[in-house]
Enzyme design. Structure first.
Site, PDB file in Angstrom:
ATOM      1  N   LYS A  81     -10.459   3.486  -9.144  1.00  0.00           N
ATOM      2  CA  LYS A  81      -9.921   2.586  -8.123  1.00  0.00           C
ATOM      3  C   LYS A  81      -8.644   2.007  -8.706  1.00  0.00           C
ATOM      4  O   LYS A  81      -8.365   2.210  -9.883  1.00  0.00           O
ATOM      5  CB  LYS A  81     -10.913   1.472  -7.817  1.00  0.00           C
ATOM      6  CG  LYS A  81     -11.489   0.825  -9.098  1.00  0.00           C
ATOM      7  CD  LYS A  81     -12.567  -0.211  -8.825  1.00  0.00           C
ATOM      8  CE  LYS A  81     -13.866   0.356  -8.363  1.00  0.00           C
ATOM      9  NZ  LYS A  81     -14.225   0.013  -7.001  1.00  0.00           N
ATOM     10  N   ARG A  82      -7.850   1.297  -7.915  1.00  0.00           N
ATOM     11  CA  ARG A  82      -6.658   0.675  -8.471  1.00  0.00           C
ATOM     12  C   ARG A  82      -7.031  -0.227  -9.643  1.00  0.00           C
ATOM     13  O   ARG A  82      -8.112  -0.792  -9.674  1.00  0.00           O
ATOM     14  CB  ARG A  82      -5.928  -0.162  -7.398  1.00  0.00           C
ATOM     15  CG  ARG A  82      -5.166   0.657  -6.404  1.00  0.00           C
ATOM     16  CD  ARG A  82      -4.250   1.660  -7.054  1.00  0.00           C
ATOM     17  NE  ARG A  82      -3.296   1.000  -7.931  1.00  0.00           N
ATOM     18  CZ  ARG A  82      -2.059   0.678  -7.590  1.00  0.00           C
ATOM     19  NH1 ARG A  82      -1.597   0.985  -6.407  1.00  0.00           N
ATOM     20  NH2 ARG A  82      -1.253   0.082  -8.433  1.00  0.00           N
TER      21      ARG A  82
ATOM     22  N   LYS B 163     -11.085  -6.288 -10.126  1.00  0.00           N
ATOM     23  CA  LYS B 163     -12.009  -5.141 -10.114  1.00  0.00           C
ATOM     24  C   LYS B 163     -12.715  -4.998 -11.459  1.00  0.00           C
ATOM     25  O   LYS B 163     -13.704  -4.291 -11.592  1.00  0.00           O
ATOM     26  CB  LYS B 163     -11.253  -3.862  -9.749  1.00  0.00           C
ATOM     27  CG  LYS B 163     -10.738  -3.853  -8.298  1.00  0.00           C
ATOM     28  CD  LYS B 163      -9.976  -2.568  -8.008  1.00  0.00           C
ATOM     29  CE  LYS B 163      -9.408  -2.483  -6.605  1.00  0.00           C
ATOM     30  NZ  LYS B 163     -10.381  -2.042  -5.586  1.00  0.00           N
TER      31      LYS B 163
ATOM     32  N   THR C 190     -14.305   1.059  -0.549  1.00  0.00           N
ATOM     33  CA  THR C 190     -14.757   2.249   0.168  1.00  0.00           C
ATOM     34  C   THR C 190     -15.127   3.324  -0.846  1.00  0.00           C
ATOM     35  O   THR C 190     -15.878   4.247  -0.523  1.00  0.00           O
ATOM     36  CB  THR C 190     -13.668   2.799   1.116  1.00  0.00           C
ATOM     37  OG1 THR C 190     -12.443   2.934   0.385  1.00  0.00           O
ATOM     38  CG2 THR C 190     -13.463   1.899   2.314  1.00  0.00           C
TER      39      THR C 190
ATOM     40  N   LYS D   6     -18.167   6.377  -0.910  1.00  0.00           N
ATOM     41  CA  LYS D   6     -17.995   7.803  -1.229  1.00  0.00           C
ATOM     42  C   LYS D   6     -18.977   8.229  -2.317  1.00  0.00           C
ATOM     43  O   LYS D   6     -19.572   9.301  -2.252  1.00  0.00           O
ATOM     44  CB  LYS D   6     -16.563   8.070  -1.707  1.00  0.00           C
ATOM     45  CG  LYS D   6     -15.479   7.711  -0.711  1.00  0.00           C
ATOM     46  CD  LYS D   6     -14.096   7.756  -1.402  1.00  0.00           C
ATOM     47  CE  LYS D   6     -13.053   7.011  -0.600  1.00  0.00           C
ATOM     48  NZ  LYS D   6     -11.840   6.707  -1.400  1.00  0.00           N
TER      49      LYS D   6
HETATM   50  C1  PLP Z   1     -11.336   5.560  -1.833  1.00  0.00           C
HETATM   51  C2  PLP Z   1     -10.140   5.507  -2.676  1.00  0.00           C
HETATM   52  C3  PLP Z   1      -9.677   4.278  -3.158  1.00  0.00           C
HETATM   53  C4  PLP Z   1     -10.388   2.977  -2.874  1.00  0.00           C
HETATM   54  O1  PLP Z   1     -11.345   2.751  -3.877  1.00  0.00           O
HETATM   55  P1  PLP Z   1     -12.052   1.339  -4.045  1.00  0.00           P
HETATM   56  O2  PLP Z   1     -13.089   1.579  -5.073  1.00  0.00           O
HETATM   57  O3  PLP Z   1     -12.646   1.002  -2.716  1.00  0.00           O
HETATM   58  O4  PLP Z   1     -11.018   0.381  -4.467  1.00  0.00           O
HETATM   59  C5  PLP Z   1      -8.549   4.268  -3.958  1.00  0.00           C
HETATM   60  N1  PLP Z   1      -7.904   5.402  -4.279  1.00  0.00           N
HETATM   61  C6  PLP Z   1      -8.333   6.601  -3.851  1.00  0.00           C
HETATM   62  C7  PLP Z   1      -7.589   7.822  -4.264  1.00  0.00           C
HETATM   63  C8  PLP Z   1      -9.456   6.701  -3.029  1.00  0.00           C
HETATM   64  O5  PLP Z   1      -9.861   7.897  -2.589  1.00  0.00           O
END
Ligand code: PLP
Length: 750
Positions: A488-489, A494, A595, A599
């Site tokens: 994630k970022r 986070k 999100t 996944k």
């Molecule tokens: C889904 C996704 C994110 C979002 O990730 P989070 O864990 O919800 O912050 C960021 N970057 C990519 C490439 C993603 O596919």
């Protein structure tokens, strides 16, 4: 299809290069998707967003158009592979993180549900930067993704946009958004023809004042100085002014009188970057002869706003004088809107223009749209109860929740063919369009054969990820270890730094002979904003730790730290299907939804997380026994902030495990390999501030994570059952469900 391909390539499939096949398939897909365009009747959605993190499109489009199986077969029969074909396609660099990926998932669901809904955004030439590591530091270079064959076609239209008194032509590019067995919609991207990539100097720096050449070069250009902040305003207005003109033109063509604009258009404002569409639409309507008061009403009825964050520093506020310089035509409108608000209430906290002359974009959104939504149940409650409470008291009817979702086409069917096929063999294919059918999987929770096969598929995906890491980064990882993934970022909230502290803690435990239940591979993927120093320090610490551990014969048997370079959708599609333990460890109350968490669960990973964002709803869907929850909850965190008495140093001084781990960051071994200044800065930030409260959650995190590792190692069948329960409980998180809710409560399309 084979004949069509060979006609396009002018040779046998077996003799084609992947590049030639890619180009031919691009043409074929465009032909097929074009056939599914439909005339719009009634209300149409325009989803305006600074980002669309769409990922590579070929495989997804083939799946959505029902062509995937046939193409796959033709390739195989001719000695080619889909995986290698995918390598020929560059990933569009039009997004940054969750908010941009959400926009992409929503476009997929809109088309799948046969709803009229287009995206509106910018065509960035180099998008977000490309990340690579040098001396264990993040290095940024331009991402020239626009080289080569493109999905977007010339829309053959331009709109004139006035920036700082000069006219610029916004050139429309359009690409098809295919639905799964559904219609084709459009993603509309605006660009400026005079933009010139040759002005980029070393890294990603460029002349921030040369608007004609830099306007659409990069997504989120560095805003640490005034010129950078103004450039963001230039970009935002360029996007919304061209977008607003296009929307009005389309609606008028369909018979709209503009008085009835809300019957033709619904505009969703994705976070505050497109907020200027409100005053811009009002300005355009007034220019076309509509009275100001009526224009305000029309626009309020047409537009709706999605809030993505409660981090105060992320809510955009622009100094009036910046706007006066860049968009002087908007300031009279914004001032009038501010007057309307000040007449309505004496409460200064809801003003559009504050006493320091700063324009609050989110405040304008809430007053002058008919809907404000949060993106997960907890997030929306926090907005209503605290962050936006003054607004909630004024407009309780405007506030609503729309828990985020993900498209299962990309995040299951496309990225995990084996799992999707296995699920279909168990419960049929209905789940592809009705995700709640995944519930049927729960019936197999005690079926040993099913659980075994599920774990075989996971093991296969882990091997594939290991091969990819080997090829891409030259690092070999043990596919038999447990894969814990945090991707994630990079942001302090986070808390990648919490994971870092745990890994150091384990280093000491192993040295002392307290061995973990299984070897763990800790995989990270994250870009840090170029000007975000502490975020870059965290990357540096993780990369340095990775080396320290790799060189330690004792510890490296048990822990390996791998940081994937340039995390993007392509990387995510390889990492997520291979994950055992999904790290969702943000400080409770700070992650609006997440999100990534959805996944991972959909692909059979078990979540280790705090009660934050959509993790709360994930727990509700899978039950306490199928998720590892730890740490403070959000009321506790919020109370701690309110009391203002959190003292990181006290925790550091009283908890020997925390002290040992934190001291290690700037200790001998790390300093021997890493950058002294960076490591010391990170240590001091943690001891002196730790704004995101990693220390209070540290020991609960370590205990819970070790529990997860033990369950994984000692009781594989229990683990497999948890994985199955996560997949079967993921249906709620389909973006089809989210879009149906938006449509029922806000948009009323068609
Ligand atoms: C889904 C996704 C994110 C979002 O990730 P989070 O864990 O919800 O912050 C960021 N970057 C990519 C490439 C993603 O596919």
């Amino acid at each position: 299809m084979k004949t069509r391909l060979e006609t396009l390539c002018k040779k046998n499939v077996a003799d084609c290069t992947y590049e030639e096949l890619y180009r031919a398939l691009l043409a074929l897909v465009k032909e097929e998707s074009g056939k599914r365009q439909e005339e719009t009747k009634g209300r149409k959605l325009y989803y305006i967003s600074a980002e669309f993190l769409i990922g590579k499109l070929l495989s997804n489009n083939l799946i959505n158009l029902g062509m995937y199986e046939e193409v796959d077969k033709i390739l195989k029969e001719n000695g080619k592979s889909m995986a290698e074909l995918e390598e020929a396609e560059p990933e569009p660099s039009l997004g940054n993180g969750g908010l941009g990926r959400l926009a992409a998932c929503f476009l997929d669901s809109l088309a799948t549900l046969n709803l009229p809904g287009d995206g509106v955004g910018l065509r960035y030439h180099c998008g977000l930067f490309h990340q690579n590591f040098k001396n264990n530091l993040q290095n940024e270079t331009p991402d020239y993704w626009l080289n080569g064959a493109q999905w977007a076609d010339d829309g053959k239209k331009t709109y004139s946009v006035s920036l700082a008194g000069k006219e610029y032509e916004a050139h429309l590019y359009q690409l098809d958004v295919t639905g799964y067995e559904g219609r084709t919609n459009k993603l509309n991207l605006f660009d400026l023809d005079t933009v010139d990539e040759s002005i980029i100097e070393e890294g990603i720096s460029f002349d921030k004042e040369d608007i004609a050449k830099n306007l659409t070069l990069f997504l989120y250009p560095d805003d640490s100085d005034e010129a950078g902040r103004k450039l963001r305003i230039y970009q935002q207005y360029f996007m919304v002014s061209a977008g607003a003109q296009m929307i009005l033109e389309e609606c008028v063509q369909r018979g709209c009188t503009l008085h009835d604009l809300a019957d033709y258009a619904a505009i969703q404002i994705n976070d505050t970057h497109p907020s200027m569409v409100i005053p811009e639409l009002i300005r355009l309507l007034v220019e076309k002869g509509i009275a100001f008061e009526e224009a305000v009403k029309i626009v309020t009825k047409t537009c709706a706003y999605t809030n993505h964050t409660i981090l105060a520093e992320a809510l955009e506020k622009w100094p009036e004088e910046y706007l006066e310089e860049v968009v002087p035509q908007l300031m009279p409108v914004i001032r009038k809107l501010d007057k309307i608000v000040k007449k309505k209430t004496k409460d200064e906290s809801v003003s559009i223009i504050d006493e320091d002359g700063r324009v609050h974009m989110a405040n304008m959104d809430i007053h002058f749209t008919h809907s404000t939504n949060g993106v997960a149940a907890l997030h929306t409650e926090i907005l209503k109860d605290s962050e936006l409470n003054n607004f909630y008291k004024m407009y309780p009817e405007k506030f609503n929740n729309k828990t985020n979702g993900i498209t299962f086409r990309r995040w299951l069917l496309s990225c995990n063919h084996e799992l999707a096929g296995f699920i279909e063999s168990l419960i049929g294919g209905g789940f592809k369009k009705d995700a709640m059918e995944l519930r049927k999987l729960a019936a197999f929770e005690s079926d040993k054969e099913v659980l075994k096969r599920l774990m075989e598929i996971k093991a296969d995906n882990k091997k594939k990820l290991a091969e990819w890491i080997q090829k891409k980064q030259g690092v070999s990882v043990n596919p038999d270890s447990m894969f814990s993934i945090q991707s994630k970022r990079l942001h302090e909230y986070k808390r990648q730094q919490l994971n870092l502290l745990y890994l150091i803690h384990q280093y000491f435990e192993i040295k002392e002979g307290h061995l973990p239940a299984a070897p763990v591979t800790a995989v990270f993927g994250a870009k840090a904003a170029p000007a975000y120093r502490i975020a870059k320090d965290i990357i540096h610490a993780l990369l340095t730790l990775s080396e320290v551990i790799a060189e330690d014969a004792e510890v490296s048997k048990w822990i390996q730290v791998v940081f994937i370079e340039n995390y993007n959708v392509t990387a995510a599609e390889k990492m997520i299907p291979a994950c055992d333990l999904s790290e969702q460890i943000s400080l409770a109350s700070k992650e609006a939804s997440g999100t990534g968490n959805m996944k991972f669960m959909l692909n059979g990973a078990v979540t280790l997380g705090t009660l934050d964002g959509a993790n709360v709803e994930i727990r509700d869907c899978v039950g306490d026994e199928n998720i590892y929850i730890f740490g403070q909850n959000s009321p506790q965190v919020i109370r701690r902030y309110e009391r203002g008495d959190y003292c990181a140093r006290e925790w550091y001084e009283t908890d020997p495990n925390i002290r040992r781990a934190v001291d290690f960051i700037a200790g001998e071994q790390m300093m021997g390999k890493g950058d002294k200044k960076s490591l010391e800065r990170l240590k001091n930030e943690l001891v002196g501030k730790d704004w995101f409260q990693t220390f209070p959650d540290f020991s609960a995190y370590a205990v819970r994570k070790n529990q997860a590792v033990a369950d994984y190692a000692v009781n594989p069948e229990k683990w497999a059952k948890m994985a199955l329960k996560n997949i079967s409980g993921a249906g709620f998180f389909s973006s089809d469900r989210t879009i149906e809710e938006y449509n029922k409560d806000i948009w009323h399309l068609g």
